[in-house]
Design an enzyme around this catalytic site. Structure first.
Site, PDB file in Angstrom:
ATOM      1  N   VAL A  21       0.836  -1.204   0.000  1.00 57.56           N
ATOM      2  CA  VAL A  21       0.000   0.000   0.000  1.00 57.56           C
ATOM      3  C   VAL A  21       0.867   1.250   0.000  1.00 57.56           C
ATOM      4  O   VAL A  21       0.604   2.202  -0.751  1.00 57.56           O
ATOM      5  CB  VAL A  21      -0.955  -0.003   1.208  1.00 57.56           C
ATOM      6  CG1 VAL A  21      -1.773   1.294   1.248  1.00 57.56           C
ATOM      7  CG2 VAL A  21      -1.887  -1.205   1.145  1.00 57.56           C
ATOM      8  N   ALA A  44      -6.356  19.210  -4.338  1.00 55.43           N
ATOM      9  CA  ALA A  44      -5.941  19.496  -2.961  1.00 55.43           C
ATOM     10  C   ALA A  44      -5.588  20.963  -2.748  1.00 55.43           C
ATOM     11  O   ALA A  44      -5.690  21.475  -1.639  1.00 55.43           O
ATOM     12  CB  ALA A  44      -4.754  18.617  -2.588  1.00 55.43           C
ATOM     13  N   VAL A  86       9.431   4.881   6.552  1.00 56.03           N
ATOM     14  CA  VAL A  86      10.049   4.007   7.557  1.00 56.03           C
ATOM     15  C   VAL A  86       9.710   2.568   7.217  1.00 56.03           C
ATOM     16  O   VAL A  86       8.550   2.238   6.940  1.00 56.03           O
ATOM     17  CB  VAL A  86       9.550   4.352   8.977  1.00 56.03           C
ATOM     18  CG1 VAL A  86       9.944   3.262   9.968  1.00 56.03           C
ATOM     19  CG2 VAL A  86      10.102   5.688   9.431  1.00 56.03           C
ATOM     20  N   LYS A 129      -7.440  -1.167  10.539  1.00 58.62           N
ATOM     21  CA  LYS A 129      -8.749  -1.446  11.144  1.00 58.62           C
ATOM     22  C   LYS A 129      -8.634  -2.157  12.483  1.00 58.62           C
ATOM     23  O   LYS A 129      -9.454  -1.947  13.380  1.00 58.62           O
ATOM     24  CB  LYS A 129      -9.634  -2.253  10.191  1.00 58.62           C
ATOM     25  CG  LYS A 129      -9.131  -3.629   9.785  1.00 58.62           C
ATOM     26  CD  LYS A 129      -8.448  -3.582   8.459  1.00 58.62           C
ATOM     27  CE  LYS A 129      -8.030  -4.958   7.958  1.00 58.62           C
ATOM     28  NZ  LYS A 129      -7.312  -4.867   6.681  1.00 58.62           N
ATOM     29  N   VAL A 175     -11.617   0.555   6.066  1.00 55.51           N
ATOM     30  CA  VAL A 175     -12.808  -0.270   5.796  1.00 55.51           C
ATOM     31  C   VAL A 175     -13.060  -0.313   4.295  1.00 55.51           C
ATOM     32  O   VAL A 175     -13.319   0.709   3.665  1.00 55.51           O
ATOM     33  CB  VAL A 175     -14.056   0.278   6.516  1.00 55.51           C
ATOM     34  CG1 VAL A 175     -15.268  -0.598   6.216  1.00 55.51           C
ATOM     35  CG2 VAL A 175     -13.820   0.365   8.020  1.00 55.51           C
ATOM     36  N   GLY A 235     -11.276  -0.721   1.543  1.00 54.77           N
ATOM     37  CA  GLY A 235     -10.355  -0.184   0.546  1.00 54.77           C
ATOM     38  C   GLY A 235     -10.868   0.984  -0.259  1.00 54.77           C
ATOM     39  O   GLY A 235     -10.970   2.102   0.216  1.00 54.77           O
ATOM     40  N   LYS A 265     -13.896  -4.125  11.023  1.00 61.15           N
ATOM     41  CA  LYS A 265     -14.494  -3.119  10.138  1.00 61.15           C
ATOM     42  C   LYS A 265     -15.915  -2.755  10.571  1.00 61.15           C
ATOM     43  O   LYS A 265     -16.299  -1.583  10.526  1.00 61.15           O
ATOM     44  CB  LYS A 265     -14.479  -3.647   8.693  1.00 61.15           C
ATOM     45  CG  LYS A 265     -13.072  -3.824   8.128  1.00 61.15           C
ATOM     46  CD  LYS A 265     -13.085  -4.582   6.810  1.00 61.15           C
ATOM     47  CE  LYS A 265     -11.670  -4.808   6.288  1.00 61.15           C
ATOM     48  NZ  LYS A 265     -11.651  -5.646   5.074  1.00 61.15           N
TER      49      LYS A 265
END
Length: 425
Positions: free
Chosen positions: A18, A37, A47, A106, A131, A133, A204
């Site tokens: 991800v 934005a 990290v 979650k 919850v 994706g 979830k």
């Protein structure tokens, strides 16, 4: 006169599937994201546990979480490390340093969402990715449906279990064959426990219940069962009577009580949620003003989850901040005790194929005020053994569990009775 575009500086803790997707999408869709934005979203640092592992991104990497939390240039911390306890400490530290937090975790939120809300105050927390994706269900409950009392919701909240059940139904596969196929395709982990035992869906559901009702329940407080004991006999019974079997997370409100449960469910095939197949997720929400709304989409995967992470980053960049869960804990709302939950039930029994057995079973059901709705009996290859499959009229968890305990005491019951709840609404 031109205005200088500012930067929102981001640190990512956990640059795995991800995290890598977040970095790539921010780079590849930079222009459209900046237009939406109003600022540049810039990943300054990541990290990781293993700095030597090849990664498809070009950002500075560290093994020290404090390099992000204590960096005064970092505005937002994206927590993608997983787990509960360490992730909670990271989230606390982030908020205590007045940095915004975005998390896909979650499990951590299932236990600590209200503590984080109290620590955060006005500091934004985004958790859309926690919850389902790529489905914007968090924003739907928090914002889009905020004028409604949520009367109930039910959802396919785990794509792995839905894929396994789809394989079992469509291809007449047993559970273990379908699970192996899911693992081969990368839909299930080597240890698929949380996906198949209902734990992931339970986490979830608890997050959704906080948004819908302001209830602070924990996983151990609610009914959670998985799909690992479903057999081809159960699939056959469901087909015979017009049902599909889905692992559903269910919330229902009645007066000031909320029932929360996750379990395999027989649901009529003509319901929209019964038609959701494969690794896809779907959630039906019923509001008192809007009626039923249905949300459908990819529930997992790097890019779908990263899309949700970035949607939270854009919200933070726009300066939008509100109470994390939409409202505080509601003292007027109580969790319905598990024993008081009402349902219809399907029960599978393996029994001695001899006279008198049906009378014994019927007697136990009658003693517990349970009546039979539909019934099938199957002979099996094992000599002198039969399978009895039946459904009940509506009764309580308390009554059905008592009946199951009584049935297990019969010498004529040859294996553990198995039940699946039936959802007719």
């Amino acid at each position: 006169m031109t205005h200088k575009i500012k930067n929102l500086n981001i640190g990512i803790i956990g640059v795995g599937t991800v995290g890598e997707s977040v970095v790539k999408i921010l780079e590849e869709n930079r222009e459209i994201i900046r237009a939406r934005a109003g600022v540049n979203l810039v990943v300054k640092k990541g990290v990781v546990k293993n700095p030597n592992k090849p990664r498809g991104v070009n950002i500075p990497l560290s093994t020290d979480i404090d390099d992000i939390i204590y960096d005064p240039q970092i505005d937002v911390v994206v927590e993608l490390m997983g787990g509960v306890d360490t992730a909670y400490i990271v989230a606390k530290k982030t908020l205590e340093h007045k940095k915004s937090l975005v998390t896909a975790n979650k499990a951590m939120l299932a236990y600590h969402r209200y503590e984080l809300q109290e620590i955060a105050g006005a500091t934004p927390i985004g958790f859309e990715a926690s919850v389902c994706g790529g489905i914007p269900i968090i924003k739907a409950l928090k914002d889009g449906l905020s004028a409604n009392h949520i009367l109930g919701l039910k959802g396919i909240l785990n794509g792995t279990s839905n894929y396994i059940l789809t394989q079992m139904i469509q291809n007449n596969q047993d559970f273990h064959t379908a699970l192996l196929k899911a693992q081969q395709l990368g839909y299930a982990e080597a240890d698929p426990s949380l996906d198949i035992n209902g734990g992931d869906a339970g986490h979830k559901l608890l997050i959704l219940a906080s948004l819908a009702y302001g209830i602070d329940a924990k996983p151990q407080d609610i009914l959670i069962e998985g799909i690992e004991s479903i057999s081809t006999d159960d699939i056959e019974f469901a087909n015979e009577f017009g049902y599909a079997i889905k692992l559903l997370g269910i919330a229902k409100k009645q007066n000031n009580e909320i029932e929360l449960r996750v379990h395999p469910t027989m649901i009529a095939k003509d319901k929209m949620i019964a038609k959701i197949e494969g690794v896809m997720n779907g959630i039906s929400v019923i509001g008192d003003r809007v009626g039923e709304t249905l949300y459908y989409g990819a529930g997992a995967g790097g890019e779908a989850t990263a899309s949700a992470v970035i949607s939270d980053l854009i919200e933070i960049a726009r300066g939008k901040s509100s109470l994390m869960l939409g409202f505080e804990r509601s003292p007027q709302i109580n969790l319905k005790p598990k024993a008081n939950i009402c349902s219809r039930y399907y029960i599978r029994l393996a029994v001695d194929d001899k006279s008198g057995v049906l009378a014994q079973i019927a007697s136990i059901l009658t003693q517990n005020a349970i009546s039979i709705s539909t019934f099938l009996q199957k002979e099996i290859k094992q000599k002198n053994t039969a399978k009895i499959l039946f459904s009940t009229h509506t009764t309580t968890e308390y009554a059905i569990k008592n009946a199951i305990d009584d049935l297990k005491k019969l010498d004529s019951i040859l294996s553990e009775p198995y039940l699946i709840r039936i959802e007719d609404e």
